[in-house]
Design a protein around this motif. Structure first.
Motif, PDB file in Angstrom:
ATOM      1  N   SER A 111       0.808  -1.215   0.000  1.00 15.43           N
ATOM      2  CA  SER A 111       0.000   0.000   0.000  1.00 15.43           C
ATOM      3  C   SER A 111       0.845   1.270   0.000  1.00 15.43           C
ATOM      4  O   SER A 111       0.414   2.308  -0.506  1.00 15.43           O
ATOM      5  CB  SER A 111      -0.935   0.007   1.213  1.00 15.43           C
ATOM      6  N   LYS A 112       2.048   1.212   0.554  1.00 18.10           N
ATOM      7  CA  LYS A 112       2.902   2.399   0.592  1.00 18.10           C
ATOM      8  C   LYS A 112       3.484   2.719  -0.788  1.00 18.10           C
ATOM      9  O   LYS A 112       3.608   3.871  -1.169  1.00 18.10           O
ATOM     10  CB  LYS A 112       4.032   2.208   1.601  1.00 18.10           C
ATOM     11  N   LYS A 113       3.831   1.673  -1.521  1.00 14.33           N
ATOM     12  CA  LYS A 113       4.373   1.867  -2.864  1.00 14.33           C
ATOM     13  C   LYS A 113       3.294   1.849  -3.932  1.00 14.33           C
ATOM     14  O   LYS A 113       3.536   2.216  -5.080  1.00 14.33           O
ATOM     15  CB  LYS A 113       5.397   0.773  -3.195  1.00 14.33           C
ATOM     16  N   ALA A 114       2.096   1.395  -3.526  1.00 15.15           N
ATOM     17  CA  ALA A 114       0.989   1.255  -4.465  1.00 15.15           C
ATOM     18  C   ALA A 114       1.397   0.376  -5.637  1.00 15.15           C
ATOM     19  O   ALA A 114       1.178   0.696  -6.794  1.00 15.15           O
ATOM     20  CB  ALA A 114       0.507   2.606  -4.948  1.00 15.15           C
ATOM     21  N   SER A 115       2.011  -0.742  -5.328  1.00 17.89           N
ATOM     22  CA  SER A 115       2.431  -1.670  -6.363  1.00 17.89           C
ATOM     23  C   SER A 115       2.431  -3.078  -5.794  1.00 17.89           C
ATOM     24  O   SER A 115       2.242  -3.275  -4.589  1.00 17.89           O
ATOM     25  CB  SER A 115       3.828  -1.312  -6.873  1.00 17.89           C
ATOM     26  N   ILE A 116       2.624  -4.041  -6.667  1.00 18.20           N
ATOM     27  CA  ILE A 116       2.707  -5.437  -6.243  1.00 18.20           C
ATOM     28  C   ILE A 116       4.176  -5.771  -6.037  1.00 18.20           C
ATOM     29  O   ILE A 116       4.951  -5.793  -6.988  1.00 18.20           O
ATOM     30  CB  ILE A 116       2.077  -6.371  -7.279  1.00 18.20           C
ATOM     31  N   GLY A 117       4.555  -6.008  -4.806  1.00 21.12           N
ATOM     32  CA  GLY A 117       5.948  -6.298  -4.506  1.00 21.12           C
ATOM     33  C   GLY A 117       6.844  -5.147  -4.883  1.00 21.12           C
ATOM     34  O   GLY A 117       6.524  -3.985  -4.636  1.00 21.12           O
ATOM     35  N   ASP A 118       7.962  -5.453  -5.544  1.00 19.43           N
ATOM     36  CA  ASP A 118       8.919  -4.418  -5.922  1.00 19.43           C
ATOM     37  C   ASP A 118       8.945  -4.204  -7.429  1.00 19.43           C
ATOM     38  O   ASP A 118       9.959  -3.821  -8.006  1.00 19.43           O
ATOM     39  CB  ASP A 118      10.331  -4.791  -5.447  1.00 19.43           C
ATOM     40  N   THR A 119       7.784  -4.406  -8.079  1.00 20.40           N
ATOM     41  CA  THR A 119       7.760  -4.355  -9.535  1.00 20.40           C
ATOM     42  C   THR A 119       7.785  -2.947 -10.100  1.00 20.40           C
ATOM     43  O   THR A 119       8.053  -2.757 -11.266  1.00 20.40           O
ATOM     44  CB  THR A 119       6.500  -5.050 -10.079  1.00 20.40           C
ATOM     45  N   SER A 120       7.470  -1.942  -9.303  1.00 17.42           N
ATOM     46  CA  SER A 120       7.469  -0.577  -9.828  1.00 17.42           C
ATOM     47  C   SER A 120       7.695   0.411  -8.705  1.00 17.42           C
ATOM     48  O   SER A 120       7.691   0.058  -7.533  1.00 17.42           O
ATOM     49  CB  SER A 120       6.138  -0.266 -10.523  1.00 17.42           C
ATOM     50  N   ASP A 121       7.916   1.647  -9.080  1.00 14.64           N
ATOM     51  CA  ASP A 121       8.042   2.704  -8.086  1.00 14.64           C
ATOM     52  C   ASP A 121       6.674   2.989  -7.500  1.00 14.64           C
ATOM     53  O   ASP A 121       5.673   2.404  -7.895  1.00 14.64           O
ATOM     54  CB  ASP A 121       8.587   3.976  -8.742  1.00 14.64           C
ATOM     55  N   ALA A 122       6.645   3.944  -6.560  1.00 20.02           N
ATOM     56  CA  ALA A 122       5.362   4.391  -6.043  1.00 20.02           C
ATOM     57  C   ALA A 122       4.541   4.929  -7.203  1.00 20.02           C
ATOM     58  O   ALA A 122       5.036   5.042  -8.315  1.00 20.02           O
ATOM     59  CB  ALA A 122       5.585   5.459  -4.990  1.00 20.02           C
ATOM     60  N   TRP A 123       3.318   5.325  -6.936  1.00 21.34           N
ATOM     61  CA  TRP A 123       2.353   5.677  -7.979  1.00 21.34           C
ATOM     62  C   TRP A 123       2.998   6.142  -9.272  1.00 21.34           C
ATOM     63  O   TRP A 123       3.824   7.034  -9.284  1.00 21.34           O
ATOM     64  CB  TRP A 123       1.408   6.773  -7.479  1.00 21.34           C
ATOM     65  N   VAL A 124       2.592   5.507 -10.355  1.00 20.11           N
ATOM     66  CA  VAL A 124       3.141   5.846 -11.653  1.00 20.11           C
ATOM     67  C   VAL A 124       2.505   7.151 -12.095  1.00 20.11           C
ATOM     68  O   VAL A 124       1.565   7.171 -12.856  1.00 20.11           O
ATOM     69  CB  VAL A 124       2.840   4.745 -12.689  1.00 20.11           C
ATOM     70  N   ILE A 125       3.024   8.230 -11.543  1.00 24.58           N
ATOM     71  CA  ILE A 125       2.448   9.543 -11.792  1.00 24.58           C
ATOM     72  C   ILE A 125       3.058  10.107 -13.037  1.00 24.58           C
ATOM     73  O   ILE A 125       3.840  11.011 -12.983  1.00 24.58           O
ATOM     74  CB  ILE A 125       2.734  10.494 -10.655  1.00 24.58           C
ATOM     75  N   THR A 126       2.832   9.621 -14.027  1.00 23.45           N
ATOM     76  CA  THR A 126       3.254   9.876 -15.377  1.00 23.45           C
ATOM     77  C   THR A 126       4.742   9.877 -15.591  1.00 23.45           C
ATOM     78  O   THR A 126       5.494  10.620 -15.011  1.00 23.45           O
ATOM     79  CB  THR A 126       2.634  11.128 -16.005  1.00 23.45           C
ATOM     80  N   LYS A 127       5.110   8.973 -16.449  1.00 19.51           N
ATOM     81  CA  LYS A 127       6.482   8.851 -16.917  1.00 19.51           C
ATOM     82  C   LYS A 127       6.468   9.002 -18.429  1.00 19.51           C
ATOM     83  O   LYS A 127       5.488   8.707 -19.078  1.00 19.51           O
ATOM     84  CB  LYS A 127       7.062   7.473 -16.563  1.00 19.51           C
ATOM     85  N   THR A 128       7.550   9.433 -18.951  1.00 23.80           N
ATOM     86  CA  THR A 128       7.664   9.537 -20.393  1.00 23.80           C
ATOM     87  C   THR A 128       8.870   8.744 -20.864  1.00 23.80           C
ATOM     88  O   THR A 128       9.889   8.728 -20.176  1.00 23.80           O
ATOM     89  CB  THR A 128       7.816  11.009 -20.837  1.00 23.80           C
ATOM     90  N   PRO A 129       8.780   8.068 -21.985  1.00 25.70           N
ATOM     91  CA  PRO A 129       9.953   7.363 -22.476  1.00 25.70           C
ATOM     92  C   PRO A 129      11.015   8.341 -22.936  1.00 25.70           C
ATOM     93  O   PRO A 129      10.713   9.426 -23.396  1.00 25.70           O
ATOM     94  CB  PRO A 129       9.401   6.543 -23.651  1.00 25.70           C
ATOM     95  N   ALA A 130      12.268   7.953 -22.799  1.00 26.46           N
ATOM     96  CA  ALA A 130      13.354   8.801 -23.253  1.00 26.46           C
ATOM     97  C   ALA A 130      13.260   9.003 -24.756  1.00 26.46           C
ATOM     98  O   ALA A 130      13.070   8.053 -25.510  1.00 26.46           O
ATOM     99  CB  ALA A 130      14.695   8.170 -22.888  1.00 26.46           C
ATOM    100  N   SER A 131      13.360  10.237 -25.198  1.00 26.89           N
ATOM    101  CA  SER A 131      13.182  10.539 -26.635  1.00 26.89           C
ATOM    102  C   SER A 131      14.296   9.989 -27.480  1.00 26.89           C
ATOM    103  O   SER A 131      14.202   9.985 -28.700  1.00 26.89           O
ATOM    104  CB  SER A 131      13.092  12.052 -26.840  1.00 26.89           C
ATOM    105  N   ALA A 132      15.364   9.497 -26.840  1.00 28.93           N
ATOM    106  CA  ALA A 132      16.469   8.940 -27.611  1.00 28.93           C
ATOM    107  C   ALA A 132      16.246   7.480 -27.968  1.00 28.93           C
ATOM    108  O   ALA A 132      17.091   6.840 -28.589  1.00 28.93           O
ATOM    109  CB  ALA A 132      17.770   9.048 -26.812  1.00 28.93           C
ATOM    110  N   ALA A 133      15.094   6.925 -27.594  1.00 23.27           N
ATOM    111  CA  ALA A 133      14.825   5.514 -27.888  1.00 23.27           C
ATOM    112  C   ALA A 133      14.903   5.260 -29.377  1.00 23.27           C
ATOM    113  O   ALA A 133      14.430   6.066 -30.177  1.00 23.27           O
ATOM    114  CB  ALA A 133      13.443   5.113 -27.371  1.00 23.27           C
ATOM    115  N   PRO A 134      15.459   4.125 -29.792  1.00 26.32           N
ATOM    116  CA  PRO A 134      15.583   3.834 -31.218  1.00 26.32           C
ATOM    117  C   PRO A 134      14.256   3.524 -31.868  1.00 26.32           C
ATOM    118  O   PRO A 134      13.346   3.029 -31.228  1.00 26.32           O
ATOM    119  CB  PRO A 134      16.501   2.598 -31.236  1.00 26.32           C
ATOM    120  N   ALA A 135      14.144   3.812 -33.122  1.00 26.92           N
ATOM    121  CA  ALA A 135      12.916   3.525 -33.856  1.00 26.92           C
ATOM    122  C   ALA A 135      12.797   2.037 -34.106  1.00 26.92           C
ATOM    123  O   ALA A 135      13.785   1.332 -34.232  1.00 26.92           O
ATOM    124  CB  ALA A 135      12.919   4.274 -35.200  1.00 26.92           C
ATOM    125  N   ALA A 136      11.533   1.555 -34.195  1.00 24.15           N
ATOM    126  CA  ALA A 136      11.318   0.137 -34.468  1.00 24.15           C
ATOM    127  C   ALA A 136      11.505  -0.131 -35.941  1.00 24.15           C
ATOM    128  O   ALA A 136      11.299   0.743 -36.756  1.00 24.15           O
ATOM    129  CB  ALA A 136       9.916  -0.252 -34.014  1.00 24.15           C
TER     130      ALA A 136
END
Length: 218
Positions: free
Chosen positions: A193-218
């Motif tokens: 409940s403190k991390k608002a996640s299942i186990g250690d699978t993610s950070d606390a509330w996923v309050i919007t993340k954006t992918p790095a713009s340097a990611a390669p194109a598919a």
């Protein structure tokens, strides 16, 4: 390295799969039969969760980075379930606050993110898949969730992107989760409940993340 962003920026979570068909209402209390998780009076079925996971796996296999993505995706089921649970909580918090998002508002978030990738949709899709486990078919709901979170912060009396707004948003989402009650099928882990996640699978509330713009194109 994935960088965080506040709800004012262009794209969240996890992604998150707003109004997902994996969520089914339970008429007279939660039915845990065949459920991967129960959130209030809604349950996320094992079958629906597996369908989401299979969708991501298929996108990973089709990616030029497929082998790497598949090798690093050992916790994909739990990660996906965490996002579904968080989405159910976010949706309820927004409903309680009278917050809604139009299709046009979600499209604006999508367009802003696309601009960061030079208009290359394949590059944006690749970044979402690689960094957050979001399949291309779920991109629209992902952006709708971002827009919803931004409006929720505004409804709390804060500017999206402000530290105060971020803190207030975490508070209301945590309280909503506690009020609803979250039960996780033990095969996927336990709810923190403190991390608002299942186990250690993610950070606390996923309050919007954006992918790095340097990611390669598919």
């Amino acid at each position: 390295m994935v960088r965080r962003r506040t709800a004012a920026v262009s794209i969240a979570a996890a992604a998150l799969l707003l109004a997902s068909p994996a969520l089914t209402a339970c008429g007279s209390g939660p039915d845990r039969t065949g459920a991967a998780a129960v959130v209030g009076d809604q349950r996320i079925t094992v079958a629906s969760l597996q369908s989401k996971v299979n969708q991501v796996r298929a996108a990973q296999k089709a990616s030029p980075q497929g082998a790497q993505l598949l090798a690093s995706g050992g916790k994909l089921s739990t990660q996906t379930l965490t996002m579904l649970v968080q989405t159910a909580v976010i949706e309820r918090a927004a409903r309680d606050a009278g917050v809604t998002v139009t299709e046009g508002e979600a499209q604006q978030d999508h367009a802003a993110a696309l601009q960061q990738f030079g208009g290359n949709q394949k590059a944006l899709d690749a970044a979402l898949l690689q960094q957050f486990g979001i399949a291309p078919a779920e991109a629209d709901t992902y952006f709708r969730t971002n827009a919803l979170l931004g409006k929720l912060i505004s409804s709390l009396g804060y500017q999206p992107g402000s530290d105060g707004g971020q803190t207030a948003l975490v508070g209301i989402l945590t309280r909503t989760a506690d009020k609803l009650g979250v039960t996780i099928n033990p095969r996927y882990g336990t709810w923190d409940s403190k991390k608002a996640s299942i186990g250690d699978t993610s950070d606390a509330w996923v309050i919007t993340k954006t992918p790095a713009s340097a990611a390669p194109a598919a």
